[in-house]
Write an enzyme that holds these catalytic residues in place. Structure first.
Site, PDB file in Angstrom:
ATOM      1  CE  LYS A 197      -3.599 -17.534 -51.068  1.00 39.15           C
ATOM      2  NZ  LYS A 197      -3.274 -19.038 -50.651  1.00 39.15           N
ATOM      3  CE  LYS A 207      -1.328 -13.565 -43.433  1.00 45.95           C
ATOM      4  NZ  LYS A 207      -2.747 -14.317 -43.097  1.00 45.95           N
ATOM      5  CE  LYS A 219      -8.639 -13.247 -46.154  1.00 49.97           C
ATOM      6  NZ  LYS A 219      -9.195 -14.486 -46.535  1.00 49.97           N
TER       7      LYS A 219
HETATM    8  P1  TYM Z   1      -4.362 -20.445 -46.149  1.00 52.53           P
HETATM    9  O1  TYM Z   1      -4.682 -21.173 -47.700  1.00 52.53           O
HETATM   10  O2  TYM Z   1      -4.430 -18.953 -46.264  1.00 52.53           O
HETATM   11  O3  TYM Z   1      -2.975 -20.918 -45.728  1.00 52.53           O
HETATM   12  C1  TYM Z   1      -2.417 -22.366 -45.709  1.00 52.53           C
HETATM   13  C2  TYM Z   1      -1.494 -22.376 -44.553  1.00 52.53           C
HETATM   14  O4  TYM Z   1      -0.540 -21.719 -44.859  1.00 52.53           O
HETATM   15  C3  TYM Z   1      -0.311 -20.884 -43.284  1.00 52.53           C
HETATM   16  N1  TYM Z   1       0.541 -19.515 -43.748  1.00 52.53           N
HETATM   17  C4  TYM Z   1       1.421 -19.161 -43.124  1.00 52.53           C
HETATM   18  N2  TYM Z   1       2.205 -19.463 -42.203  1.00 52.53           N
HETATM   19  C5  TYM Z   1       3.431 -18.967 -42.160  1.00 52.53           C
HETATM   20  N3  TYM Z   1       3.534 -17.549 -42.428  1.00 52.53           N
HETATM   21  C6  TYM Z   1       2.780 -17.049 -43.315  1.00 52.53           C
HETATM   22  N4  TYM Z   1       3.053 -15.717 -44.099  1.00 52.53           N
HETATM   23  C7  TYM Z   1       1.749 -18.003 -43.873  1.00 52.53           C
HETATM   24  N5  TYM Z   1       0.557 -17.473 -44.570  1.00 52.53           N
HETATM   25  C8  TYM Z   1      -0.119 -18.588 -44.582  1.00 52.53           C
HETATM   26  C9  TYM Z   1      -1.822 -20.708 -43.049  1.00 52.53           C
HETATM   27  O5  TYM Z   1      -1.642 -20.484 -41.502  1.00 52.53           O
HETATM   28  C10 TYM Z   1      -2.221 -22.174 -43.101  1.00 52.53           C
HETATM   29  O6  TYM Z   1      -1.737 -23.168 -42.125  1.00 52.53           O
HETATM   30  N6  TYM Z   1      -8.221 -21.361 -43.383  1.00 52.53           N
HETATM   31  C11 TYM Z   1      -6.963 -21.838 -43.776  1.00 52.53           C
HETATM   32  C12 TYM Z   1      -7.328 -23.095 -44.750  1.00 52.53           C
HETATM   33  C13 TYM Z   1      -8.296 -24.244 -43.824  1.00 52.53           C
HETATM   34  C14 TYM Z   1      -7.864 -25.035 -42.943  1.00 52.53           C
HETATM   35  C15 TYM Z   1      -8.927 -25.927 -42.595  1.00 52.53           C
HETATM   36  C16 TYM Z   1      -6.652 -25.297 -42.263  1.00 52.53           C
HETATM   37  C17 TYM Z   1      -9.682 -24.475 -44.301  1.00 52.53           C
HETATM   38  N7  TYM Z   1      -9.987 -25.548 -43.411  1.00 52.53           N
HETATM   39  C18 TYM Z   1      -8.813 -27.026 -41.586  1.00 52.53           C
HETATM   40  C19 TYM Z   1      -6.705 -26.201 -41.291  1.00 52.53           C
HETATM   41  C20 TYM Z   1      -7.514 -27.073 -40.999  1.00 52.53           C
HETATM   42  C21 TYM Z   1      -6.400 -21.181 -44.850  1.00 52.53           C
HETATM   43  O7  TYM Z   1      -6.948 -20.075 -45.391  1.00 52.53           O
HETATM   44  O8  TYM Z   1      -5.128 -21.335 -45.017  1.00 52.53           O
END
Ligand code: TYM
Length: 332
Positions: free
Chosen positions: A198, A195, A112
């Protein structure tokens, strides 16, 4: 019941199919067997610029999509991260036992920040994984259901828990990532080696829960595949078809082998047409229910406040122990 924590960022008005399959489906399946905490991580979202009005709307909309997808607020603890101050407080402590180089090795940060340039990259984006560790460690979390892209952050969380425990005495449970193989990574439909995300290069590859069902069907039917006509799961040589098979299998509960057999000798058109129906049948009730829930934002806010109260009670206990162990004098 074993403890589970997970969260998603409210950084747009819709979750996408990767979020749905990689996370939400597992969250719903696990909520009864676990003491589950599901969080809308708004503190994480502001590490990149957000418009305040949109952030507020997206936060409610994300919570509504959780519920619409089957998260039951009476069965688990559903809350907004910024309503529980202990998250930011523990993040400060954990940041102080994280190496600068260690944080700099996080690949999501490297990707990023490389795109944005260093002055446009916030310090918050750099310490993002530390805040994520705080989220998880506050609750004595054992399992963290996430997609493959979060694996490295989970490793850091484990390292920080162990480091704190060995320096200050046993305080944190060392959590495990729960990343089922089939749902771990959903790819962009238009660019099936990237992947689904968004920040996709083109909207054609990104299926959103809140998209019009006609748009969704069209995106599936126009998914990039390959020039031969064999429906076979082979991510290296047939990324597009393999991605469609993963999506199909996750949403229908049928095995990839069964799907390969069913579409053996038939064209890609049949596969795409049927899959479009499966995806629309899955997502459109979620979209409809989300829109209904958003008609009563006061009720939604009330449900989230109940969750925040529950979360606060647990989180403050952990934080008090942490403050005590590191040598802060507690106010009387
Ligand atoms: P975020 O908001 O980017 O994504 C949320 C969840 O969706 C999963 N994900 C995917 N899984 C499969 N294929 C994809 N293309 C795909 N894109 C997204 C992500 O792996 C995630 O599980 N850092 C985390 C948010 C977070 C979090 C936490 C998660 C903050 N604190 C504590 C678990 C525990 C994030 O950015 O997710």
């Amino acid at each position: 019941r074993p403890l589970l924590f997970s969260g998603m960022q409210p950084s747009s008005d819709s979750l996408h199919l990767g979020n749905y399959i990689g996370a939400l489906l597992n969250w719903v399946a696990m909520q009864r067997d676990f003491d589950a905490y599901y969080c809308v991580v708004d503190l994480h979202s502001i590490t990149v610029a957000q418009d305040p009005k949109e952030l507020r709307a997206n936060t409610r909309q994300t919570a509504a999509q959780y519920i619409a997808a089957g998260i039951d607020p009476s069965e688990c603890t559903l809350f907004i991260q910024s309503q529980v101050p202990a998250h930011a407080e523990l993040a400060w402590v954990l940041g102080s036992i994280t190496g600068f180089g260690e944080a700099g090795r996080m690949t999501q940060f490297k990707d990023k920040s490389a795109k944005q340039g260093s002055d446009a990259t916030s310090v918050g984006l750099f310490t993002y994984p530390v805040l994520m560790a705080a989220d998880i460690l506050l609750y004595g979390t054992e399992q963290v259901p996430v997609g493959e892209d979060q694996r490295q952050h989970l490793e850091l969380t484990r390292t920080l828990a162990q480091r704190f425990n060995s320096r200050f005495g046993d305080t944190f449970v060392v959590p495990e990532a729960y990343i089922p193989k089939e749902s771990a990574k959903i790819y962009d439909l238009a660019n099936p080696t990237a992947k689904m995300s968004k920040s996709a290069a083109s909207p054609a590859g990104l299926v959103n829960i809140m998209d019009d069902p006609k748009v969704t069907a069209k995106k599936i039917k126009s998914a990039v595949t390959d020039a031969d006509r064999e429906v076979r799961f082979d991510p290296e040589n047939k990324a597009g078809i393999s991605n469609l098979l993963s999506i199909y299998s996750s949403l229908s509960g049928r095995t990839i082998t069964a799907l390969e057999q069913e579409y053996d000798g038939r064209g890609y058109g049949d596969l795409k047409k049927d899959l479009a129906e499966v995806v629309v049948d899955t997502l459109s009730p979620v979209r409809t229910r989300t829109l209904e829930l958003l008609e009563d934002p006061a009720e939604l806010d009330r449900l989230l406040a109940v969750g925040a109260d529950k979360a606060t009670a647990t989180a403050e206990k952990t934080l008090a122990t942490v403050y005590d162990r590191i040598g802060f004098i507690r106010r009387r």
